[in-house]
Design an enzyme around this catalytic site. Structure first.
Site, PDB file in Angstrom:
ATOM      1  CG  ASP A  72       2.326 -16.566  11.451  1.00 19.19           C
ATOM      2  OD1 ASP A  72       1.488 -15.917  10.804  1.00 19.19           O
ATOM      3  OD2 ASP A  72       2.120 -17.715  11.868  1.00 19.19           O
ATOM      4  CG  HIS A  91      -4.470   7.572   0.531  1.00 22.26           C
ATOM      5  ND1 HIS A  91      -5.331   6.578   0.910  1.00 22.26           N
ATOM      6  CD2 HIS A  91      -3.591   7.679   1.541  1.00 22.26           C
ATOM      7  CE1 HIS A  91      -4.988   6.122   2.101  1.00 22.26           C
ATOM      8  NE2 HIS A  91      -3.941   6.785   2.505  1.00 22.26           N
ATOM      9  CE  LYS A 145      -5.932  -2.019   5.758  1.00 25.55           C
ATOM     10  NZ  LYS A 145      -5.202  -1.052   4.929  1.00 25.55           N
ATOM     11  CD  GLU A 160      -2.948   0.893   2.404  1.00 31.50           C
ATOM     12  OE1 GLU A 160      -3.156  -0.232   2.913  1.00 31.50           O
ATOM     13  OE2 GLU A 160      -3.458   1.934   2.842  1.00 31.50           O
TER      14      GLU A 160
HETATM   15  C1  MEV Z   1      -5.821   2.655   5.238  1.00 31.43           C
HETATM   16  O1  MEV Z   1      -5.009   1.572   4.893  1.00 31.43           O
HETATM   17  C2  MEV Z   1      -5.872   2.813   6.743  1.00 31.43           C
HETATM   18  C3  MEV Z   1      -6.856   3.861   7.268  1.00 31.43           C
HETATM   19  O2  MEV Z   1      -8.170   3.590   6.752  1.00 31.43           O
HETATM   20  C4  MEV Z   1      -6.835   3.762   8.763  1.00 31.43           C
HETATM   21  C5  MEV Z   1      -7.901   4.571   9.461  1.00 31.43           C
HETATM   22  O3  MEV Z   1      -8.938   4.830   8.852  1.00 31.43           O
HETATM   23  O4  MEV Z   1      -7.659   4.891  10.646  1.00 31.43           O
HETATM   24  C6  MEV Z   1      -6.492   5.254   6.790  1.00 31.43           C
END
Ligand code: MEV
Length: 447
Positions: A291, A388, A275, A95
Site C-alpha cells: 500500500d 533527465h 519526495k 518516472e
Molecule cells: C524528482 O522526482 C525528485 C527530485 O526532485 C528529488 C530532489 O529534488 O531531491 C530530483
C-alpha cells in the site's frame, strides 16, 4: 577495481545467481526470461509482467467496478549490497530517471563504500479505539484488568498470527483532548502489513473499551503512522568517490551536507527532498504489491516528528568519509493484502530473494537513501536536467513512432542535437530510417 556484477538470491538455489553486466545489455524479454528461469518462475507470474495474461478477472477481485488495469513499468535497480548481501531491487514507476538513479547510487555506494548497513524494528503495528467522554485515564488497577480482558478478547482474532510468532504486544490509554481518549493496542503482524487484522482486532474490543473505560466509542481503526515499525539504512562513502565533473570529492561531500541542511531549514525544499526519497521507497512498495499511500503518509508524517517538517535523511562528513542515513516508518508486508496476490508482486518478491517484512523494510530504506544521494549529488553538481533530458529523449523517440532499436538511435541523436522536442524527434527518426533503408533493401525495422 572490483568488477560490477549483480547477484540474485534464489530460494531454490543454494548459490546466489550472479548477473554480470551482460544482464543490462539484454533485451527486455531476454532479461525477464532469464530471471524467470533462474528463479524457477513460470506461467502466470511471468505473463503478468508481460501483459500476456488476462488480468481482468484478478482486477475485478481486487477493486470494485474494475474496467481493466494500467501497466506501470517494472525494472530492476541492480547491484545493491545490503548487510553484506547482494540485492537487486524491483521497482515499479512511471518516472524515467528513478531506476537509473537508484542503480547508479546503489552500486556506487556498494562498490566504493562497502554497501549499506541496516537495522529494522520488530513489525509491531498500532490500532486505536476512540472514546468520547470516557472516565479519564484509568488507575493502574483498572488498566491491568482491562488489559487482561483485551488480551482474552483478542485471542481468537489473533490466533493465527500468534501461532506465527506475532500477536498482542500491549495496550496504552491516552487522552487526545479533554473529551477524547485513545485506546491504543499494539500487535506484532510478522510478515503481514496487518491492516485487516488490526482493524478486526480494534473493532472486536471497541464496545469492551467503552464499557470498561466509560463514554461512547466513536471509531476503531489501525494507525498508518507505523512509528513503532521503522527501518534504518546507513552508508559510509569515502569522499573521493563523491567527486563529480569539475568538483572534487571534498567539495561535493560538503555540498551534499549543505543540501541536506537546506531541506532541514526550508520546508519547501524538504518536501521535494523527501519526495525524491519516496521515489525509491514507493516504487519498491508498488512492485511488491504494498500500500504505497500508507507508506507515503507515514513517512511524511514522520518527517514532522520534532515539530517541523524536515529532511528525512541525515548526512555528515567525518575523517574524509561521507556518512548518510535514513530512518523511516515502513509497514511493508511480504504476505497478505495485495502482496503476493498480484502475480507481478510475487515475481518481485522472488527477485528480492523472498525477504521477510523486516528485511523488505530495510531494503526500502536503502533504496530511499540511495535515491536521495543520487538526487542531491546531481542537484549540487551539474543539475538534474542533463540526465533527465537524456532519458526524456527516449520518450520523444517513442512518441515520434520509433520502435525497437530505433528508439536508442533516435534518442541519441536528439540528445546530441540538444533539441528535446517532437519536431526534432520526427526529423531524427526519418534520418535513422533513411540510413537504415540504405542498409536493408526492404527498409524493415530490425529488433
Ligand atoms: C524528482 O522526482 C525528485 C527530485 O526532485 C528529488 C530532489 O529534488 O531531491 C530530483
Amino acid at each position: 577495481m572490483r568488477k560490477t556484477s549483480t547477484v540474485l538470491t534464489s530460494p531454490n538455489e543454494t548459490e546466489p545467481i550472479v548477473l554480470g553486466t551482460s544482464f543490462r545489455r539484454m533485451g527486455v524479454r531476454e532479461r525477464r526470461d532469464y530471471l524467470a528461469v533462474r528463479l524457477g518462475l513460470s506461467g502466470e507470474d511471468v505473463d503478468a509482467l508481460t501483459g500476456d495474461t488476462d488480468l481482468t478477472d484478478l482486477c475485478n477481485v481486487m477493486v470494485e467496478s474494475a474496467i481493466g488495469h494500467m501497466a506501470v513499468p517494472m525494472g530492476i535497480a541492480a547491484g545493491f549490497v545490503i548487510d553484506e548481501e547482494r540485492v537487486n531491487v524491483p521497482m515499479a514507476v512511471e518516472e524515467p530517471s528513478v531506476i537509473a538513479a537508484a542503480t547508479h547510487a546503489g552500486s556506487l555506494i556498494s562498490r566504493r563504500g562497502g554497501g549499506f548497513v541496516t537495522i529494522a524494528d520488530e513489525p509491531v503495528m498500532c490500532a486505536e479505539v476512540y472514546l468520547r467522554d470516557a472516565d479519564g485515564i484509568p488507575s493502574d488497577r483498572v488498566l491491568k484488568k482491562f488489559k487482561t480482558e483485551v488480551r482474552t478478547r483478542l485471542r481468537e482474532p489473533l490466533q493465527a498470527m500468534t501461532a506465527r510468532g506475532g500477536g498482542f504486544r500491549g495496550l496504552r490509554v491516552e487522552r487526545v483532548d479533554d473529551r477524547l481518549t485513545a485506546v491504543r493496542i499494539y500487535v506484532d503482524t510478522r510478515n503481514a502489513m496487518g491492516a485487516n487484522l488490526l482493524n478486526s482486532a480494534a473493532e472486536s474490543i471497541r464496545e469492551l473499551a467503552a464499557d470498561r473505560l466509560g463514554g461512547e466509542s466513536i471509531m476503531a481503526i489501525l494507525s498508518n503512522a507505523a512509528d513503532d515499525r521503522t527501518a534504518e539504512a546507513r552508508f559510509a562513502l569515502p569522499v573521493e568517490f563523491c567527486a563529480r565533473g569539475k568538483r572534487d570529492g571534498d567539495e561535493m561531500a560538503e555540498r551534499i551536507v549543505t543540501a541536506n541542511t537546506i531541506a532541514n531549514r526550508d520546508y519547501h525544499r524538504a518536501v521535494t527532498h523527501n519526495k525524491g526519497i519516496m521515489n525509491g521507497v514507493s516504487s519498491l512498495a508498488l512492485a511488491t504489491g504494498n500500500d504505497t499511500r500508507a507508506v507515503e503518509a507515514a513517512c511524511h508524517a514522520y518527517a514532522t516528528r520534532d515539530g517541523r517538517y524536515r529532511a528525512l535523511t541525515e548526512y555528515e562528513v567525518r575523517d574524509g568519509v561521507l556518512h548518510g542515513s535514513l530512518r523511516l516508518p515502513l509497514a511493508l508486508g511480504t504476505v497478505g493484502g495485495g502482496v503476493a496476490f498480484h502475480p507481478a508482486s510475487r515475481f518481485a518478491l522472488r527477485v528480492l530473494g523472498s525477504p521477510d517484512s523486516q528485511r523488505l523494510a530495510a531494503i526500502a530504506a536503502c533504496v530511499g537513501l540511495a535515491q536521495n544521494f543520487a538526487a542531491i549529488s546531481a542537484l549540487v553538481g551539474e543539475g538534474i536536467q542533463r540526465g533527465h533530458m537524456r532519458l526524456h529523449a527516449n520518450r520523444l523517440a517513442w512518441m515520434a513512432g520509433a520502435r525497437g532499436r530505433e528508439i536508442a538511435a533516435v534518442a541519441e541523436r536528439i540528445s546530441a542535437a540538444g533539441r528535446f522536442n517532437d519536431e526534432t524527434a520526427c526529423r531524427m527518426l526519418a534520418t535513422v530510417r533513411r540510413e537504415k533503408s540504405r542498409e536493408t533493401p526492404d527498409g524493415s525495422v530490425s529488433e
